[in-house]
Design a protein around this motif. Structure first.
Motif, mmCIF file in Angstrom:
data_model
loop_
_atom_site.group_PDB
_atom_site.id
_atom_site.type_symbol
_atom_site.label_atom_id
_atom_site.label_comp_id
_atom_site.label_asym_id
_atom_site.label_seq_id
_atom_site.Cartn_x
_atom_site.Cartn_y
_atom_site.Cartn_z
ATOM 1 N N PRO A 266 0.821 -1.221 0.000
ATOM 2 C CA PRO A 266 0.000 0.000 0.000
ATOM 3 C C PRO A 266 0.852 1.268 0.000
ATOM 4 O O PRO A 266 0.566 2.215 -0.730
ATOM 5 N N TYR A 267 1.901 1.276 0.813
ATOM 6 C CA TYR A 267 2.777 2.439 0.883
ATOM 7 C C TYR A 267 3.405 2.723 -0.481
ATOM 8 O O TYR A 267 3.426 3.872 -0.943
ATOM 9 N N ALA A 268 3.916 1.674 -1.128
ATOM 10 C CA ALA A 268 4.554 1.849 -2.436
ATOM 11 C C ALA A 268 3.549 2.320 -3.481
ATOM 12 O O ALA A 268 3.880 3.140 -4.353
ATOM 13 N N MET A 269 2.319 1.804 -3.407
ATOM 14 C CA MET A 269 1.296 2.252 -4.345
ATOM 15 C C MET A 269 1.038 3.748 -4.196
ATOM 16 O O MET A 269 0.830 4.458 -5.193
ATOM 17 N N TRP A 270 1.036 4.241 -2.973
ATOM 18 C CA TRP A 270 0.823 5.675 -2.775
ATOM 19 C C TRP A 270 2.003 6.485 -3.308
ATOM 20 O O TRP A 270 1.828 7.596 -3.816
ATOM 21 N N GLN A 271 3.202 5.935 -3.226
ATOM 22 C CA GLN A 271 4.359 6.621 -3.791
ATOM 23 C C GLN A 271 4.213 6.738 -5.314
ATOM 24 O O GLN A 271 4.703 7.684 -5.916
ATOM 25 N N ARG A 272 3.534 5.775 -5.913
ATOM 26 C CA ARG A 272 3.240 5.876 -7.346
ATOM 27 C C ARG A 272 2.266 7.034 -7.607
ATOM 28 O O ARG A 272 2.420 7.780 -8.578
ATOM 29 N N VAL A 273 1.283 7.198 -6.725
ATOM 30 C CA VAL A 273 0.321 8.288 -6.871
ATOM 31 C C VAL A 273 1.033 9.641 -6.790
ATOM 32 O O VAL A 273 0.679 10.589 -7.506
ATOM 33 N N LEU A 274 2.054 9.733 -5.946
ATOM 34 C CA LEU A 274 2.796 10.984 -5.841
ATOM 35 C C LEU A 274 3.464 11.352 -7.164
ATOM 36 O O LEU A 274 3.685 12.525 -7.448
ATOM 37 N N ASN B 61 2.035 1.465 5.798
ATOM 38 C CA ASN B 61 0.769 1.123 5.146
ATOM 39 C C ASN B 61 -0.410 1.801 5.840
ATOM 40 O O ASN B 61 -1.321 2.322 5.170
ATOM 41 N N TYR B 62 -0.403 1.790 7.165
ATOM 42 C CA TYR B 62 -1.479 2.459 7.914
ATOM 43 C C TYR B 62 -1.538 3.944 7.549
ATOM 44 O O TYR B 62 -2.619 4.522 7.377
ATOM 45 N N LYS B 63 -0.371 4.559 7.427
ATOM 46 C CA LYS B 63 -0.326 6.003 7.173
ATOM 47 C C LYS B 63 -0.986 6.356 5.854
ATOM 48 O O LYS B 63 -1.822 7.266 5.789
ATOM 49 N N VAL B 64 -0.633 5.653 4.775
ATOM 50 C CA VAL B 64 -1.176 6.024 3.462
ATOM 51 C C VAL B 64 -2.638 5.634 3.333
ATOM 52 O O VAL B 64 -3.363 6.211 2.501
ATOM 53 N N LEU B 65 -3.100 4.680 4.144
ATOM 54 C CA LEU B 65 -4.513 4.301 4.124
ATOM 55 C C LEU B 65 -5.354 5.191 5.036
ATOM 56 O O LEU B 65 -6.564 5.003 5.149
ATOM 57 N N GLY B 66 -4.702 6.150 5.677
ATOM 58 C CA GLY B 66 -5.428 7.099 6.518
ATOM 59 C C GLY B 66 -5.893 6.536 7.845
ATOM 60 O O GLY B 66 -6.762 7.130 8.504
ATOM 61 N N GLN B 67 -5.311 5.420 8.273
ATOM 62 C CA GLN B 67 -5.670 4.818 9.559
ATOM 63 C C GLN B 67 -4.762 5.422 10.633
ATOM 64 O O GLN B 67 -3.848 4.776 11.158
ATOM 65 N N ARG C 206 -4.042 3.876 14.313
ATOM 66 C CA ARG C 206 -3.201 2.681 14.270
ATOM 67 C C ARG C 206 -1.777 3.046 13.875
ATOM 68 O O ARG C 206 -0.813 2.471 14.383
ATOM 69 N N TYR C 207 -1.666 3.994 12.959
ATOM 70 C CA TYR C 207 -0.336 4.450 12.557
ATOM 71 C C TYR C 207 0.420 5.039 13.741
ATOM 72 O O TYR C 207 1.576 4.673 14.008
ATOM 73 N N GLU C 208 -0.201 5.961 14.455
ATOM 74 C CA GLU C 208 0.466 6.624 15.573
ATOM 75 C C GLU C 208 0.811 5.621 16.675
ATOM 76 O O GLU C 208 1.886 5.691 17.277
ATOM 77 N N SER C 209 -0.098 4.690 16.938
ATOM 78 C CA SER C 209 0.150 3.693 17.975
ATOM 79 C C SER C 209 1.356 2.823 17.629
ATOM 80 O O SER C 209 2.248 2.609 18.464
ATOM 81 N N LEU C 210 1.396 2.336 16.401
ATOM 82 C CA LEU C 210 2.501 1.465 16.001
ATOM 83 C C LEU C 210 3.800 2.254 15.897
ATOM 84 O O LEU C 210 4.870 1.756 16.284
ATOM 85 N N ARG C 211 3.714 3.456 15.419
ATOM 86 C CA ARG C 211 4.909 4.305 15.342
ATOM 87 C C ARG C 211 5.522 4.501 16.727
ATOM 88 O O ARG C 211 6.750 4.399 16.900
ATOM 89 N N ASN C 212 4.697 4.767 17.721
ATOM 90 C CA ASN C 212 5.194 4.953 19.082
ATOM 91 C C ASN C 212 5.784 3.666 19.644
ATOM 92 O O ASN C 212 6.818 3.694 20.333
#
Length: 422
Positions: free
Chosen positions: A90-98, A164-170, A173-179
């Motif tokens: 998912p993350y790589a797919m969003w990099q394609r969108v950029l 993946n969580y970040k680019v999916l807007g979750q 979950r992103y902040e929790s896992l990042r911490n």
């Protein structure tokens, strides 16, 4: 690009992309292997013709049906072995969108990607909210910190999932896992991100996977705290070897000795393009988004290793990329075997564009080229970005390209204002 092209495969359900040119017993349909999907997308996002990457993604997410019994690429399910290996798809797919601006393409697959994330949450979730993985399922078997059957909380899968969580807007979950990654995987004694074992202790070895949190811009702290971690890339007792960056620190007593009678894959110290390209991408992120940290790192750090990476890509006097190589001699291990020929499990062109030439698709007019400062001229031409053709060039004296002196960008042939971040 020639190597990448060799792996584009026409299947009954559209284009796919292989990792090996020869069939592997553990592969999915059409000899597809999920391990390097992230690399395949990051590299292919720059192709002018979108049909190849469109097909590759569609085959993985919707190509699992039997044409003889019905079904189509719209209603088909994900490939059966999509989750055999960790990935940052998912993350790589969003990099394609950029790069191309096609958010509708990404949104078309949102439900597929969210469903895949739910499978990971069901199958690989640890009780503390992190994710576990055996090293072999990261495509990194025989690591000093790992094992084929252990359930370790590794920087790999956890960084992938956070990205993946970040680019999916979750966001939660992103902040929790990042911490959790910062709190549990950073080890002060190592001054490095490490692997958390089943016994809740950090494996006492620095491995190249410890740079992955920066690939996804996870560390919130932009300070010199992390300086020594990155300087391991210039330490001959750390990761710096004559033929490239090693996958484990050279000072460790189990370096290149973790498994007797060298197996077919060995991640206990040898040089792997898979990890080298990940680490160089992480370093590019540091240069772009961590100004305080990058300010205390040597400017030549990227080129020091990109040069070795480039020089390694020869075998018997010809251009070549294989699975992995000896850190001292640069000899491709298993390079004589057909399975390792032109192995498609890393990036190179993406590093030229975003690193060497400094083009950041999130900030297209802010250039951070990491090319050697003693080069008098260089040019990147024909870069397709949001439907426009980009040219980036550097001409110290203005006498080579005759467009003027210094660093400049042309959009569809016309000069544009840029910020040059040193």
């Amino acid at each position: 690009w020639w190597t990448l092209r060799k792996h584009i495969k026409e299947t009954p359900v559209g284009y796919g992309m292989t990792e090996f040119l020869v069939d592997r017993s553990y592969a999915d349909k059409y000899n597809l292997i999920a391990c390097a999907i992230g690399h395949h997308i990051m590299e292919s996002r720059w192709l002018h013709d979108p049909k190849y990457l469109d097909g590759i993604v569609n085959t993985w997410l919707r190509g699992n049906f039997n044409p003889k019994t019905g079904g189509d690429s719209i209603n088909g399910g994900p490939m059966a072995k999509l989750d055999k290996f960790s990935s940052w798809m998912p993350y790589a797919m969003w990099q394609r969108v950029l790069v191309n601006g096609d958010t509708a393409w990404f949104e078309n697959y949102r439900k597929d990607l969210e469903s895949d994330m739910q499978r990971w949450e069901r199958d690989r979730n640890w009780k503390d909210g992190m994710f576990w993985q055996a090293d072999v399922k990261d495509g990194m078997e025989e690591q000093i910190s790992g094992g084929r059957k252990v359930r370790n909380r590794r920087p790999t899968i956890n960084s992938y999932m956070a990205g993946n969580y970040k680019v999916l807007g979750q966001t939660d979950r992103y902040e929790s896992l990042r911490n959790l990654i910062e709190q549990k995987l950073w080890d002060d004694s190592l001054a490095f991100f490490g692997t958390l074992t089943e016994k809740d202790s950090i494996a006492q070895v620095r491995e190249l996977i410890g740079y992955l949190p920066w690939y996804f811009r996870l560390p919130a702290d932009d300070s010199a705290k992390y300086k020594n971690a990155w300087l391991q890339l210039l330490d001959e007792s750390g990761f710096d070897a004559p033929a490239g960056m090693t996958t484990a620190e050279r000072r460790h007593p189990l370096f290149r000795k973790a498994y007797k009678g060298r197996p077919t894959c060995e991640w206990d110290g040898a040089v792997w393009p898979f990890a080298t390209s990940q680490t160089l991408t992480a370093l590019i992120q540091v240069q772009n988004y961590y100004p305080n940290l990058s300010a205390v790192l040597p400017k030549e750090l990227f080129w020091h290793h990109f040069k070795k990476y480039t020089e390694s890509m020869h075998f018997h006097g010809r251009p070549y990329v294989g699975e992995y190589l000896d850190e001292k001699t640069g000899y491709w291990l298993w390079g004589e075997q057909e399975r390792s020929r032109y192995y498609n499990h890393s990036t190179y062109n993406d590093l030229v564009i975003t690193g060497l030439c400094g083009f950041n698709p999130e900030q297209p007019t802010v250039l951070t080229p990491l090319a050697p400062e003693n080069w008098d001229y260089w040019c990147l031409d024909g870069l397709l970005y949001h439907g426009h053709t980009i040219t980036i060039l550097f001409d110290r004296y203005g006498t080579h390209y005759h467009q003027g002196k210094g660093l400049m960008m042309l959009v569809d042939g016309h000069p544009t204002d840029i910020t040059h971040r040193l």
